[in-house]
Design a protein around this motif. Structure first.
Motif, PDB file in Angstrom:
ATOM      1  N   UNK A 182       0.827  -1.199   0.000  1.00 45.37           N
ATOM      2  CA  UNK A 182       0.000   0.000   0.000  1.00 45.37           C
ATOM      3  C   UNK A 182       0.867   1.258   0.000  1.00 45.37           C
ATOM      4  N   UNK A 183       2.029   1.195   0.649  1.00 45.92           N
ATOM      5  CA  UNK A 183       2.938   2.341   0.638  1.00 45.92           C
ATOM      6  C   UNK A 183       3.347   2.701  -0.791  1.00 45.92           C
ATOM      7  N   UNK A 184       3.651   1.671  -1.600  1.00 41.17           N
ATOM      8  CA  UNK A 184       4.057   1.924  -2.981  1.00 41.17           C
ATOM      9  C   UNK A 184       2.915   2.545  -3.790  1.00 41.17           C
ATOM     10  N   UNK A 185       1.704   2.050  -3.579  1.00 36.13           N
ATOM     11  CA  UNK A 185       0.558   2.595  -4.308  1.00 36.13           C
ATOM     12  C   UNK A 185       0.322   4.050  -3.931  1.00 36.13           C
ATOM     13  N   UNK A 186       0.433   4.360  -2.638  1.00 35.57           N
ATOM     14  CA  UNK A 186       0.257   5.737  -2.184  1.00 35.57           C
ATOM     15  C   UNK A 186       1.368   6.622  -2.740  1.00 35.57           C
ATOM     16  N   UNK A 240       3.210   0.344   6.097  1.00 39.88           N
ATOM     17  CA  UNK A 240       3.739  -0.807   5.368  1.00 39.88           C
ATOM     18  C   UNK A 240       2.768  -1.950   5.168  1.00 39.88           C
ATOM     19  N   UNK A 241       1.473  -1.677   5.086  1.00 44.31           N
ATOM     20  CA  UNK A 241       0.469  -2.734   4.917  1.00 44.31           C
ATOM     21  C   UNK A 241       0.552  -3.342   3.525  1.00 44.31           C
ATOM     22  N   UNK A 242       0.207  -4.622   3.450  1.00 46.08           N
ATOM     23  CA  UNK A 242       0.068  -5.311   2.166  1.00 46.08           C
ATOM     24  C   UNK A 242      -1.412  -5.532   1.910  1.00 46.08           C
ATOM     25  N   UNK A 243      -1.872  -5.155   0.725  1.00 46.73           N
ATOM     26  CA  UNK A 243      -3.281  -5.288   0.385  1.00 46.73           C
ATOM     27  C   UNK A 243      -3.425  -6.181  -0.839  1.00 46.73           C
TER      28      UNK A 243
END
Length: 337
Positions: free
Chosen positions: A190-194, A219-222
């Motif tokens: 999610x950090x990368x998407x943001x 650092x969540x994974x979605x």
């Protein structure tokens, strides 16, 4: 009238009265709890017959032992009546659930259809605006009435890009409003998407003099479609930048809880009346009802539909100090989240 005839008449009368009373009670119960009414129907039938036999036996002066035997024989069918009632109740309950699901589907279809009609109503206006500008600039270029042809050409390209973005939004919203929108879900950071969304909005923020800051990323994974979710977050960020005054600040953060990851985008728009918070997700809605450089007003609508397509949702709330709003997207956590 012989005793046998009298017994028959009396039995039929009592049976009818008991059955009618039970039917009346069941009919009232069926309005709120039809499955319970279905369960009780066979029991009422057995009770009515038992009452009729009991009265007939008494009137014909049948011996007490014989009378009890008749009633017990009749009541022996009670377990079967209960079984039939259970089967009926289960069937009615299933029908209730199917009917509720169909009603929900119809309501959803009606909501989508109304939204589409509203979209078509103002779509022509929003598309005519850039078209009118392109036509005026093209005619001016043709007549040689433009002092700076390069600037006019750049403006035409800008208007074409606007139209292209509008058509893209319409196509995306139509896809998301389809009967079963497809999503290519995969574990994603999610950090990368943001971060991708922040990078996409950065030029707009710089031009508007608004600072966009990513804070508290956990650092969540979605499990999502990365492209769709990046677009959703970008739409929310773009909306926040457009409604934040020059010199303002937009913050984006993430959190987890309840099996969900959430993206929070907080702006300094000055707040929205509580009655209008839900309306920010309506296609084309704006507080000032103006349609201008900000586009067609589909950004937040698409963001919510993307979240819902993944089993999540989007909500809007005012900041406690009243200086702005926070739009939050919820998404399903991955195994690593």
């Amino acid at each position: 009238m012989g005793p046998e005839t009298s017994a028959v008449v009396l039995s039929a009368t009592v049976t009818t009265v008991v059955a009618a009373g039970g039917a009346l009670g069941l009919s009232r119960l069926a309005r709120d709890r039809p499955s319970v009414a279905a369960f009780g129907a066979p029991i009422v039938l057995v009770a009515a017959l038992a009452a009729g036999v009991a009265v007939a036996s008494r009137s014909m002066l049948i011996g007490e032992d014989d009378y009890r035997t008749l009633v017990f024989v009749l009541l022996a069918g009670a377990p079967m009546a209960v079984l039939v009632g259970l089967v009926l109740a289960r069937r009615v309950l299933r029908l209730e659930r199917d009917a509720a699901r169909e009603r929900a589907d119809r309501d959803r279809a009606l909501e989508v259809e109304q939204s589409r009609r509203e979209t078509v109503r103002w779509l022509s206006h929003d598309l005519r605006t850039p078209l009118a500008g392109i036509r005026a600039l093209a005619e001016s270029l043709e007549d040689g009435a433009v002092a700076d042809p390069r600037a006019a050409h750049a403006r035409i390209v800008h208007e074409v890009d606007r139209m292209d973005a509008m058509v893209d939004d319409i196509a995306e919203l139509s896809r998301l409003h389809g009967p079963s929108p497809t999503t290519r879900s995969e574990p994603s950071s999610l950090d990368d998407l943001v971060s991708d969304a922040v990078a996409t909005v950065a030029p707009l923020a710089v031009a508007a003099g608004v600072e966009v800051v990513a804070v508290a990323l956990d650092g969540a994974t979605v499990v999502v479609d990365p492209r769709a979710v990046t677009r959703a977050v970008t739409n929310v960020l773009r909306n926040a930048v457009q409604h934040t005054p020059t010199g303002g600040r937009v913050e984006v953060s993430t959190s987890t809880g309840g099996g969900r990851a959430r993206v929070h985008v907080t702006d300094e728009c000055g707040g929205i009346p509580a009655a209008d918070l839900e309306r920010v997700f309506e296609p084309g809605w704006r507080r000032d009802d103006a349609r201008h450089e900000r586009g067609m007003g589909l950004g937040l609508t698409i963001a919510r539909e993307v979240a819902r397509a993944h089993g999540g949702d989007a909500v809007a709330a005012n900041r406690p100090d009243g200086t702005g709003c926070t739009v939050s997207l919820s998404l399903p956590l991955g195994a690593a989240g």
